[in-house]
Design a protein around this motif. Sequence first.
Motif, short mmCIF file in Angstrom:
data_model
loop_
_atom_site.label_atom_id
_atom_site.label_comp_id
_atom_site.label_asym_id
_atom_site.label_seq_id
_atom_site.Cartn_x
_atom_site.Cartn_y
_atom_site.Cartn_z
N GLU A 109 1.18 10.31 -3.40
CA GLU A 109 -0.08 10.03 -3.15
C GLU A 109 -0.21 10.01 -1.63
O GLU A 109 -1.36 10.77 -1.10
CB GLU A 109 -0.26 8.55 -3.41
N ALA B 71 -5.41 7.09 5.14
CA ALA B 71 -6.18 6.48 4.14
C ALA B 71 -5.41 6.52 2.73
O ALA B 71 -5.27 5.57 2.02
CB ALA B 71 -7.42 7.13 3.98
N ALA B 72 -5.02 7.47 2.20
CA ALA B 72 -4.02 7.63 1.09
C ALA B 72 -2.87 6.75 1.13
O ALA B 72 -2.56 6.14 0.15
CB ALA B 72 -3.58 9.30 0.87
N ALA C 82 -3.87 3.13 0.71
CA ALA C 82 -4.26 3.06 -0.86
C ALA C 82 -3.28 3.10 -1.61
O ALA C 82 -3.17 2.29 -2.81
CB ALA C 82 -5.23 4.09 -1.16
N ALA C 83 -2.26 3.65 -1.28
CA ALA C 83 -0.90 3.63 -2.31
C ALA C 83 0.15 2.49 -1.84
O ALA C 83 1.23 2.58 -2.30
CB ALA C 83 -0.15 5.06 -2.04
#
Length: 129
Positions: free
Chosen positions: A21, A85-86, A89-90
């Motif tokens: 991710e 951001a990813a 979020a992961a």
Amino acid sequence: MIDHIGLGFSDFAAARRFYVEALAPLGIGVVMEVTKAETGGSYEGAGLGSAGKPFFWVRGGGRTAPKVHIAFAAEDRASVDAFHAAALAAGGRDNGAPGLRPDYHPNYYAAFVLDPDGHNIEAVCHKPA
């Protein structure tokens, strides 16, 4: 020149998910996998990379110590922002929001996160805005 690097993780499935991710915005994904059956039960791993070449290996079997710092190249500043951001979020933890780091050089734009085992992972773009 380094051909590839590999890190061991305490939770292979969590590390694999995190890196799949977090690195997707940089164009990096799984290009090869090795199962426990293929290694005689000694370990399992995922080779992440691009253009069919794995250059970053995530494997089970225990945490790599000491903690390491790895910087992945980003094509542009937007990719650095997307990586950050990813990664959050992961399940990553912020270790430096996207921004210029002029103490390195005037165009050093980077973001830092800590992965599930606490390694400092960076995405960096050296190009001007």
